[in-house]
Design a protein around this motif. Structure first.
Motif, PDB file in Angstrom:
ATOM      1  N   TYR A 101       0.872  -1.183   0.000  1.00  0.00           N
ATOM      2  CA  TYR A 101       0.000   0.000   0.000  1.00  0.00           C
ATOM      3  C   TYR A 101       0.902   1.224   0.000  1.00  0.00           C
ATOM      4  O   TYR A 101       1.856   1.313   0.784  1.00  0.00           O
ATOM      5  CB  TYR A 101      -0.901   0.018   1.243  1.00  0.00           C
ATOM      6  N   ASP A 102       0.616   2.185  -0.875  1.00  0.00           N
ATOM      7  CA  ASP A 102       1.405   3.416  -0.964  1.00  0.00           C
ATOM      8  C   ASP A 102       0.637   4.572  -0.346  1.00  0.00           C
ATOM      9  O   ASP A 102      -0.572   4.742  -0.579  1.00  0.00           O
ATOM     10  CB  ASP A 102       1.721   3.742  -2.424  1.00  0.00           C
ATOM     11  N   LYS A 103       1.348   5.390   0.408  1.00  0.00           N
ATOM     12  CA  LYS A 103       0.737   6.512   1.108  1.00  0.00           C
ATOM     13  C   LYS A 103       0.205   7.544   0.125  1.00  0.00           C
ATOM     14  O   LYS A 103       0.875   7.911  -0.845  1.00  0.00           O
ATOM     15  CB  LYS A 103       1.771   7.148   2.048  1.00  0.00           C
ATOM     16  N   ALA A 140       0.521   8.307  -3.747  1.00  0.00           N
ATOM     17  CA  ALA A 140      -0.271   7.361  -4.537  1.00  0.00           C
ATOM     18  C   ALA A 140      -1.496   8.079  -5.090  1.00  0.00           C
ATOM     19  O   ALA A 140      -1.937   9.097  -4.559  1.00  0.00           O
ATOM     20  CB  ALA A 140      -0.687   6.179  -3.676  1.00  0.00           C
ATOM     21  N   GLU A 141      -2.053   7.554  -6.165  1.00  0.00           N
ATOM     22  CA  GLU A 141      -3.179   8.218  -6.810  1.00  0.00           C
ATOM     23  C   GLU A 141      -4.471   8.059  -6.028  1.00  0.00           C
ATOM     24  O   GLU A 141      -5.356   8.913  -6.120  1.00  0.00           O
ATOM     25  CB  GLU A 141      -3.354   7.666  -8.231  1.00  0.00           C
ATOM     26  N   SER A 142      -4.619   6.966  -5.281  1.00  0.00           N
ATOM     27  CA  SER A 142      -5.864   6.742  -4.547  1.00  0.00           C
ATOM     28  C   SER A 142      -5.591   5.820  -3.366  1.00  0.00           C
ATOM     29  O   SER A 142      -4.556   5.138  -3.320  1.00  0.00           O
ATOM     30  CB  SER A 142      -6.937   6.128  -5.452  1.00  0.00           C
ATOM     31  N   ARG A 143      -6.521   5.812  -2.407  1.00  0.00           N
ATOM     32  CA  ARG A 143      -6.411   4.913  -1.255  1.00  0.00           C
ATOM     33  C   ARG A 143      -6.880   3.525  -1.677  1.00  0.00           C
ATOM     34  O   ARG A 143      -8.071   3.286  -1.899  1.00  0.00           O
ATOM     35  CB  ARG A 143      -7.262   5.438  -0.089  1.00  0.00           C
ATOM     36  N   GLN A 174     -11.481  10.138   5.516  1.00  0.00           N
ATOM     37  CA  GLN A 174     -10.517   9.812   4.462  1.00  0.00           C
ATOM     38  C   GLN A 174      -9.697   8.581   4.836  1.00  0.00           C
ATOM     39  O   GLN A 174      -8.516   8.478   4.509  1.00  0.00           O
ATOM     40  CB  GLN A 174      -9.596  11.005   4.213  1.00  0.00           C
ATOM     41  N   ILE A 175     -10.344   7.653   5.515  1.00  0.00           N
ATOM     42  CA  ILE A 175      -9.656   6.478   6.015  1.00  0.00           C
ATOM     43  C   ILE A 175      -9.897   5.258   5.117  1.00  0.00           C
ATOM     44  O   ILE A 175      -8.978   4.490   4.824  1.00  0.00           O
ATOM     45  CB  ILE A 175     -10.126   6.150   7.450  1.00  0.00           C
ATOM     46  N   LEU A 176     -11.119   5.087   4.678  1.00  0.00           N
ATOM     47  CA  LEU A 176     -11.500   3.857   3.993  1.00  0.00           C
ATOM     48  C   LEU A 176     -10.980   3.825   2.559  1.00  0.00           C
ATOM     49  O   LEU A 176     -10.867   4.869   1.905  1.00  0.00           O
ATOM     50  CB  LEU A 176     -13.020   3.710   3.995  1.00  0.00           C
ATOM     51  N   PRO A 177     -10.662   2.645   2.052  1.00  0.00           N
ATOM     52  CA  PRO A 177     -10.192   2.534   0.663  1.00  0.00           C
ATOM     53  C   PRO A 177     -11.253   2.991  -0.320  1.00  0.00           C
ATOM     54  O   PRO A 177     -12.459   2.915  -0.054  1.00  0.00           O
ATOM     55  CB  PRO A 177      -9.897   1.034   0.510  1.00  0.00           C
ATOM     56  N   GLU A 178     -10.787   3.473  -1.461  1.00  0.00           N
ATOM     57  CA  GLU A 178     -11.687   3.899  -2.518  1.00  0.00           C
ATOM     58  C   GLU A 178     -11.967   2.717  -3.449  1.00  0.00           C
ATOM     59  O   GLU A 178     -11.190   1.782  -3.555  1.00  0.00           O
ATOM     60  CB  GLU A 178     -11.066   5.064  -3.286  1.00  0.00           C
ATOM     61  N   GLY A 179     -13.083   2.775  -4.135  1.00  0.00           N
ATOM     62  CA  GLY A 179     -13.422   1.709  -5.065  1.00  0.00           C
ATOM     63  C   GLY A 179     -14.569   0.859  -4.563  1.00  0.00           C
ATOM     64  O   GLY A 179     -15.212   1.148  -3.547  1.00  0.00           O
ATOM     65  N   ASP A 180     -14.804  -0.239  -5.271  1.00  0.00           N
ATOM     66  CA  ASP A 180     -15.967  -1.090  -5.012  1.00  0.00           C
ATOM     67  C   ASP A 180     -15.611  -2.400  -4.320  1.00  0.00           C
ATOM     68  O   ASP A 180     -16.378  -3.360  -4.377  1.00  0.00           O
ATOM     69  CB  ASP A 180     -16.682  -1.404  -6.333  1.00  0.00           C
ATOM     70  N   VAL A 223      -8.506  -4.572   4.996  1.00  0.00           N
ATOM     71  CA  VAL A 223      -7.741  -3.594   5.774  1.00  0.00           C
ATOM     72  C   VAL A 223      -7.841  -2.205   5.150  1.00  0.00           C
ATOM     73  O   VAL A 223      -7.659  -2.047   3.942  1.00  0.00           O
ATOM     74  CB  VAL A 223      -6.265  -4.021   5.865  1.00  0.00           C
ATOM     75  N   ALA A 224      -8.121  -1.210   5.985  1.00  0.00           N
ATOM     76  CA  ALA A 224      -7.968   0.198   5.610  1.00  0.00           C
ATOM     77  C   ALA A 224      -6.611   0.638   6.142  1.00  0.00           C
ATOM     78  O   ALA A 224      -6.443   0.869   7.346  1.00  0.00           O
ATOM     79  CB  ALA A 224      -9.092   1.042   6.195  1.00  0.00           C
ATOM     80  N   ALA A 225      -5.625   0.728   5.262  1.00  0.00           N
ATOM     81  CA  ALA A 225      -4.257   1.038   5.668  1.00  0.00           C
ATOM     82  C   ALA A 225      -4.052   2.544   5.719  1.00  0.00           C
ATOM     83  O   ALA A 225      -4.524   3.283   4.842  1.00  0.00           O
ATOM     84  CB  ALA A 225      -3.268   0.402   4.698  1.00  0.00           C
ATOM     85  N   THR A 226      -3.358   3.014   6.738  1.00  0.00           N
ATOM     86  CA  THR A 226      -2.981   4.421   6.862  1.00  0.00           C
ATOM     87  C   THR A 226      -1.544   4.493   7.340  1.00  0.00           C
ATOM     88  O   THR A 226      -1.110   3.694   8.165  1.00  0.00           O
ATOM     89  CB  THR A 226      -3.888   5.184   7.853  1.00  0.00           C
ATOM     90  N   ILE A 227      -0.830   5.454   6.817  1.00  0.00           N
ATOM     91  CA  ILE A 227       0.562   5.652   7.196  1.00  0.00           C
ATOM     92  C   ILE A 227       0.700   7.026   7.841  1.00  0.00           C
ATOM     93  O   ILE A 227       0.289   8.035   7.278  1.00  0.00           O
ATOM     94  CB  ILE A 227       1.498   5.545   5.975  1.00  0.00           C
ATOM     95  N   CYS A 228       1.244   7.029   9.053  1.00  0.00           N
ATOM     96  CA  CYS A 228       1.529   8.263   9.783  1.00  0.00           C
ATOM     97  C   CYS A 228       0.283   9.122   9.905  1.00  0.00           C
ATOM     98  O   CYS A 228      -0.759   8.665  10.345  1.00  0.00           O
ATOM     99  CB  CYS A 228       2.679   9.001   9.099  1.00  0.00           C
ATOM    100  N   TYR A 229       0.377  10.392   9.450  1.00  0.00           N
ATOM    101  CA  TYR A 229      -0.701  11.321   9.766  1.00  0.00           C
ATOM    102  C   TYR A 229      -1.890  11.207   8.832  1.00  0.00           C
ATOM    103  O   TYR A 229      -2.829  11.982   8.925  1.00  0.00           O
ATOM    104  CB  TYR A 229      -0.134  12.721   9.901  1.00  0.00           C
ATOM    105  N   GLU A 230      -1.902  10.196   7.949  1.00  0.00           N
ATOM    106  CA  GLU A 230      -3.129   9.919   7.203  1.00  0.00           C
ATOM    107  C   GLU A 230      -4.284   9.625   8.153  1.00  0.00           C
ATOM    108  O   GLU A 230      -5.457   9.834   7.818  1.00  0.00           O
ATOM    109  CB  GLU A 230      -2.931   8.720   6.267  1.00  0.00           C
TER     110      GLU A 230
END
Length: 563
Positions: free
Chosen positions: A353-355, A391-394, A418-424, A405-412
């Protein structure tokens, strides 16, 4: 009127500015780790009185708004200096390069952020009336300014006033339906209402709204007590977590030359016996913090092999690690990303996962300032050529054996909604946060960071698994209860099961709709109230539009206002 409130209202010039700064600084005591809620009341009440003081007779509307904005700036400057002073610690990690810029970090950022409460104070003055409705105007206007602060210029909702309520287990439960901005409005309205106690002319004016505020606060606490289950919630089957907190200083020790020593420290600490007798063999998922390696792990087969040798078959490591894309033809290096990587017992990277939300000046230099920053010899704090790319999107992070998993890095993790992944894809059932707060040492910053990540668990109804280099690492259930944690500045491991998600319906869209509805109702009520009051003042024989006792101004000034 009590003389103290009168003196604040009548303050002029530099005295008004100093009072604004001091009042704002006092409000920072309501933030973690102190959590002194009355401090916010002692900060906001003078803020109300200072706006009262901008209604000086004979002063034009434009001049009055400027005066409110100025005192709002000083209030915000005090609030942010007292609440964000710990940012200066990052400039001392490599003091030979960055110490000279420390004043710009400690004072410069608060000076910029202070323009948001300046706008809020001016907006409140625009809606101001000399009665209890000014508390509503104050809460409405500062909530609007906080929403803007959380979104404009990449956003920075750190130490939102709502965190005064968002760190208490019972009071934070309202965030599941109102979000951080909803808590912000409630905190401002509740804590500003005591201003009326010292300025109301009658007992009703002095105590009605403060009484309603106390009732609202008690209702929130009772609701939270009802909402939080009495017993621990169930855990996910066949998931046993081990979170490693290495407590590695962010200084010369974290250097590529020390890569072997760093890896040995990680491996030995991860394999050490746990506090409750569990061992590494009991763990199915080992979690390491952000930026764990001063090198590119995915390009280091030896280190990957060492990690593979640490893991039991069927277990995986989830770790922060910088990664680099393959360079495009003609380029020496590719784009760098701050990432989370998943590694199995064979040393194979299974996913990444990219920040998305990078830290300005910490992880990259904004493009429009890049030439200027380079000209004076500065760079971002991380030793990455050109800084990280976002990264272009979560995207969701797939980890074998874990729920989505909803991944977050540091102050994300500080950005509500703005925590949950985007998409379906399948809905997330877990928030994973890896961070490195070692930049900030033993200061209040890491406590504030953890409190905000913890509130995201309540907002989303998801458990939080957090690995921090120097702390605070923790497992938090979806109601914000800390299942286990390691304090700031210690090394060790957490062995814990994974709580299940709450199953409640939590939607950032619903929370935004709720907040928008509240703010629109407030705005409409203020507009209607203002029209009614102004009409009354124009037709009444008194025609006195004053916000405090007329004796404070004298009959001559009141007569001038009446004319």
């Amino acid at each position: 009127m009590i003389p103290f409130a009168e003196r604040v209202i009548l303050a002029r010039g530099w005295r008004r500015c100093i009072l604004g700064f001091a009042a704002g600084a006092l409000g920072a005591l309501a933030m973690p780790p102190f959590g002194i809620l009355p401090a916010l009341a002692l900060s906001l009440a003078p803020g109300v009185w200072l706006i009262d003081g901008t209604a000086k007779p004979g002063l034009s509307r434009r001049a009055s708004l400027k005066a409110a904005a100025l005192v709002g700036w000083f209030w915000g400057f005090g609030y942010f200096v007292a609440g964000l002073w710990w940012l200066g610690a990052a400039f001392l990690v490599e003091a030979d390069q960055f110490a000279w810029a420390l004043p710009f970090g400690v004072l410069g950022l608060p000076a910029l952020l202070a323009f948001f409460p300046a706008f809020g104070f001016a907006l409140a003055r625009l809606l101001w009336l000399p009665d209890g409705s000014r508390i509503l105007a104050f809460a409405f206007a500062l909530t609007v300014s906080e929403v803007l602060r959380g979104h404009l210029f990449t956003g920075f909702p750190w130490n939102n006033p709502g965190m005064a309520l968002g760190q208490n287990l019972w009071l934070m439960q309202s965030a599941a339906f109102l979000g951080l901005d909803g808590l912000c409005f409630l905190a401002l309205a509740i804590c500003a209402s005591p201003a009326l106690i010292l300025t109301g002319r009658t007992a009703g004016q002095r105590w009605t709204l403060p009484g309603l505020a106390a009732t609202a606060l008690s209702t929130m606490a009772v609701f939270g007590l009802w909402r939080v289950p009495a017993e621990p919630i169930p855990t996910v089957e066949n998931v046993r977590l081990r979170i490693m907190q290495p407590n590695l200083a962010q200084d010369a020790k974290f250097n590529p030359r020390n890569r072997d020593a760093i890896m040995r420290h990680y491996l030995s600490l991860s394999a050490a016996p746990g506090r409750d007798g569990r061992t590494l063999a009991d763990a199915t998922h080992i979690v390491w913090p952000e930026s764990a390696f001063p090198f590119l792990l995915h390009r280091d087969p030896a280190s990957l092999a060492q990690i593979g040798g640490l893991l039991e078959p069927g277990s995986v490591l989830v770790t922060g690690a910088a990664r680099m894309d393959e360079p495009i033809p003609g380029e020496a290096v590719g784009a760098f990303f701050n990432a989370i990587q998943v590694i199995d017992h064979r040393g194979t990277i299974l996913g990444s996962y990219d920040k998305v939300h990078l830290v300005p000046f910490g992880e990259y230099v904004p493009r429009f300032l890049e030439a200027l920053i380079r000209a004076v010899g500065l760079r971002q704090f991380v030793h990455i050529p050109g800084g990280f790319e976002p990264a272009e999107s979560r995207k969701p992070l797939s980890v074998p054996g874990l729920p989505p998993v909803a991944a977050t890095i540091c102050y994300e993790a500080i950005f509500p909604g703005q925590i949950l992944p985007e998409g379906d894809g399948p809905p997330a059932r877990l928030i994973l946060n890896v961070t490195n707060d070692g930049w900030f040492g033993q200061t209040t910053g890491p406590y504030q960071h953890f409190a905000q990540a913890r509130l995201r668990a309540v907002e989303e109804g998801l458990p939080l698994v957090r690995a921090a280099n120097t702390g605070i690492s923790a497992v938090v259930d979806p109601y914000g209860r800390i299942v286990d944690s390691l304090q700031l500045g210690v090394e060790g491991v957490i062995d814990s099961d994974l709580p299940v998600a709450s199953g409640a319906i939590h939607s950032s869209i619903t929370r935004r709709f709720s907040l928008t509805t509240i703010l629109m109702i407030c705005l409409m009520a203020l507009i209607v109230r203002r029209k009614q009051k102004l009409h009354l003042y124009k037709t009444s024989w008194t025609r006195r539009y004053v916000s405090f006792d007329t004796k404070a101004w004298g009959h001559e000034e009141v007569d001038q206002l009446n004319r």
